[in-house]
Motif scaffolding. Structure first.
Motif, PDB file in Angstrom:
ATOM      1  N   GLY A  23       0.816  -1.202   0.000  1.00 28.95           N
ATOM      2  CA  GLY A  23       0.000   0.000   0.000  1.00 28.95           C
ATOM      3  C   GLY A  23       0.854   1.257   0.000  1.00 28.95           C
ATOM      4  N   GLU A  24       0.205   2.364  -0.330  1.00 24.75           N
ATOM      5  CA  GLU A  24       0.910   3.640  -0.466  1.00 24.75           C
ATOM      6  C   GLU A  24       1.247   4.308   0.863  1.00 24.75           C
ATOM      7  N   SER A  25       0.804   3.743   1.953  1.00 25.17           N
ATOM      8  CA  SER A  25       1.105   4.338   3.264  1.00 25.17           C
ATOM      9  C   SER A  25       2.194   3.575   4.014  1.00 25.17           C
ATOM     10  N   HIS A  26       2.806   2.621   3.363  1.00 25.78           N
ATOM     11  CA  HIS A  26       3.830   1.803   4.031  1.00 25.78           C
ATOM     12  C   HIS A  26       5.193   2.511   3.996  1.00 25.78           C
ATOM     13  N   PRO A  27       5.951   2.406   5.092  1.00 31.60           N
ATOM     14  CA  PRO A  27       7.285   3.027   5.118  1.00 31.60           C
ATOM     15  C   PRO A  27       8.220   2.549   4.003  1.00 31.60           C
ATOM     16  N   ASP A  28       8.087   1.299   3.574  1.00 34.29           N
ATOM     17  CA  ASP A  28       8.934   0.803   2.485  1.00 34.29           C
ATOM     18  C   ASP A  28       8.593   1.485   1.159  1.00 34.29           C
ATOM     19  N   TYR A  29       7.322   1.804   0.965  1.00 32.74           N
ATOM     20  CA  TYR A  29       6.906   2.548  -0.214  1.00 32.74           C
ATOM     21  C   TYR A  29       7.531   3.938  -0.173  1.00 32.74           C
ATOM     22  N   ALA A  30       7.497   4.570   0.997  1.00 28.80           N
ATOM     23  CA  ALA A  30       8.103   5.897   1.172  1.00 28.80           C
ATOM     24  C   ALA A  30       9.612   5.853   0.927  1.00 28.80           C
ATOM     25  N   ALA A  31      10.252   4.762   1.346  1.00 29.65           N
ATOM     26  CA  ALA A  31      11.701   4.623   1.133  1.00 29.65           C
ATOM     27  C   ALA A  31      12.032   4.563  -0.357  1.00 29.65           C
ATOM     28  N   THR A  32      11.215   3.861  -1.120  1.00 26.00           N
ATOM     29  CA  THR A  32      11.455   3.781  -2.561  1.00 26.00           C
ATOM     30  C   THR A  32      11.215   5.134  -3.226  1.00 26.00           C
ATOM     31  N   LEU A  33      10.212   5.882  -2.747  1.00 30.72           N
ATOM     32  CA  LEU A  33      10.011   7.239  -3.254  1.00 30.72           C
ATOM     33  C   LEU A  33      11.258   8.094  -3.001  1.00 30.72           C
ATOM     34  N   ALA A  34      11.836   7.949  -1.806  1.00 31.53           N
ATOM     35  CA  ALA A  34      13.058   8.701  -1.482  1.00 31.53           C
ATOM     36  C   ALA A  34      14.198   8.297  -2.408  1.00 31.53           C
ATOM     37  N   ASN A  35      14.301   6.995  -2.702  1.00 33.30           N
ATOM     38  CA  ASN A  35      15.343   6.530  -3.622  1.00 33.30           C
ATOM     39  C   ASN A  35      15.155   7.126  -5.010  1.00 33.30           C
ATOM     40  N   LEU A  36      13.906   7.219  -5.452  1.00 38.24           N
ATOM     41  CA  LEU A  36      13.632   7.858  -6.740  1.00 38.24           C
ATOM     42  C   LEU A  36      14.007   9.336  -6.692  1.00 38.24           C
ATOM     43  N   GLY A  37      13.750   9.974  -5.562  1.00 36.76           N
ATOM     44  CA  GLY A  37      14.169  11.363  -5.397  1.00 36.76           C
ATOM     45  C   GLY A  37      15.676  11.504  -5.516  1.00 36.76           C
ATOM     46  N   ASN A  38      16.404  10.585  -4.884  1.00 37.87           N
ATOM     47  CA  ASN A  38      17.867  10.600  -4.992  1.00 37.87           C
ATOM     48  C   ASN A  38      18.309  10.452  -6.445  1.00 37.87           C
ATOM     49  N   LEU A  39      17.682   9.513  -7.143  1.00 36.96           N
ATOM     50  CA  LEU A  39      18.032   9.258  -8.535  1.00 36.96           C
ATOM     51  C   LEU A  39      17.815  10.510  -9.392  1.00 36.96           C
ATOM     52  N   TYR A  40      16.634  11.100  -9.283  1.00 38.68           N
ATOM     53  CA  TYR A  40      16.348  12.271 -10.114  1.00 38.68           C
ATOM     54  C   TYR A  40      17.189  13.477  -9.704  1.00 38.68           C
ATOM     55  N   GLY A  41      17.519  13.571  -8.423  1.00 41.08           N
ATOM     56  CA  GLY A  41      18.436  14.625  -7.998  1.00 41.08           C
ATOM     57  C   GLY A  41      19.804  14.452  -8.631  1.00 41.08           C
ATOM     58  N   ASP A  42      20.293  13.200  -8.651  1.00 37.38           N
ATOM     59  CA  ASP A  42      21.584  12.905  -9.278  1.00 37.38           C
ATOM     60  C   ASP A  42      21.557  13.205 -10.777  1.00 37.38           C
ATOM     61  N   MET A  43      20.388  13.046 -11.381  1.00 34.43           N
ATOM     62  CA  MET A  43      20.246  13.286 -12.817  1.00 34.43           C
ATOM     63  C   MET A  43      20.026  14.771 -13.126  1.00 34.43           C
ATOM     64  N   GLY A  44      19.836  15.568 -12.082  1.00 35.71           N
ATOM     65  CA  GLY A  44      19.617  16.995 -12.286  1.00 35.71           C
ATOM     66  C   GLY A  44      18.170  17.364 -12.577  1.00 35.71           C
ATOM     67  N   ASP A  45      17.261  16.414 -12.448  1.00 30.73           N
ATOM     68  CA  ASP A  45      15.837  16.689 -12.639  1.00 30.73           C
ATOM     69  C   ASP A  45      15.251  17.040 -11.263  1.00 30.73           C
ATOM     70  N   TYR A  46      15.477  18.282 -10.852  1.00 36.60           N
ATOM     71  CA  TYR A  46      15.134  18.697  -9.500  1.00 36.60           C
ATOM     72  C   TYR A  46      13.636  18.726  -9.240  1.00 36.60           C
ATOM     73  N   SER A  47      12.867  18.985 -10.251  1.00 32.45           N
ATOM     74  CA  SER A  47      11.416  19.017 -10.096  1.00 32.45           C
ATOM     75  C   SER A  47      10.879  17.630  -9.727  1.00 32.45           C
ATOM     76  N   LYS A  48      11.332  16.618 -10.452  1.00 33.18           N
ATOM     77  CA  LYS A  48      10.907  15.242 -10.128  1.00 33.18           C
ATOM     78  C   LYS A  48      11.457  14.813  -8.773  1.00 33.18           C
ATOM     79  N   ALA A  49      12.705  15.149  -8.514  1.00 34.55           N
ATOM     80  CA  ALA A  49      13.307  14.793  -7.225  1.00 34.55           C
ATOM     81  C   ALA A  49      12.491  15.394  -6.084  1.00 34.55           C
ATOM     82  N   GLU A  50      12.168  16.655  -6.211  1.00 35.74           N
ATOM     83  CA  GLU A  50      11.391  17.333  -5.162  1.00 35.74           C
ATOM     84  C   GLU A  50      10.036  16.656  -4.970  1.00 35.74           C
ATOM     85  N   SER A  51       9.388  16.305  -6.051  1.00 32.04           N
ATOM     86  CA  SER A  51       8.088  15.659  -5.980  1.00 32.04           C
ATOM     87  C   SER A  51       8.159  14.331  -5.225  1.00 32.04           C
TER      88      SER A  51
END
Length: 165
Positions: A23-51
């Motif tokens: 489900g979307e309220s699980h901490p593991d789901y939130a962790a993967t969202l954070a990992n995606l944020g890290n990825l997009y930040g590394d790629m310079g896509d700050y808008s997606k990272a922030e989201s």
């Protein structure tokens, strides 16, 4: 390895599976969202990272509370992102809140607290406030020396930060 497209696909597949099973309220789901944020930040896509970071922060706040170390980690992620984007007032606010939570919940000898000190040092260095940067770096160095010893990579990183300053 720099394989951002592949990494993104793996994270998105992981996110889909976690959403379906946990489900979307699980901490593991939130962790993967954070990992995606890290990825997009590394790629310079700050808008997606922030989201992704903001969604992770929202879930962690809702599910874990505002004093949980993972919530502090989300604040730290956003602080680092805003620093990279040049939004120093937002970066400072998020980093200081992360530091406060880490100190309160984990204590001053915890690696996450030391990382928060270093991140603030980096932020103040970028901002040109060298005395504040030095203060945070020195505190990080002191704690690393006491807790980890002078041969630990964290201590060496703190020395390096001071040297760069």
């Amino acid at each position: 390895m720099g394989k951002y497209t592949s990494a993104g696909l793996y994270y998105l597949k992981s996110l889909f599976i976690k959403k379906s099973t946990l489900g979307e309220s699980h901490p593991d789901y939130a962790a993967t969202l954070a990992n995606l944020g890290n990825l997009y930040g590394d790629m310079g896509d700050y808008s997606k990272a922030e989201s992704y970071y903001m969604e992770s922060l929202r879930i962690r706040k809702e599910v874990l509370g505002e004093t949980h170390p993972d919530y502090a980690g989300s604040l730290n992620n956003l602080g680092a992102l805003y620093a990279e984007m040049g939004n120093y007032s937002k970066a400072e606010s998020y980093c200081l809140e992360s530091l406060r939570i880490c100190k309160e919940v984990l204590g001053e000898s915890h690696p996450d607290y030391v990382a928060s000190l270093n991140n603030l040092g980096v932020l103040y260095k970028i901002m040109g406030d060298y005395s504040k940067a030095e203060s945070y770096y020195m505190e990080s160095l002191r704690i690393c020396k006491e807790v980890l010893g002078e041969t630990h990579p964290g201590y060496v990183a703190s020395l390096n930060n001071l040297g760069a300053l």
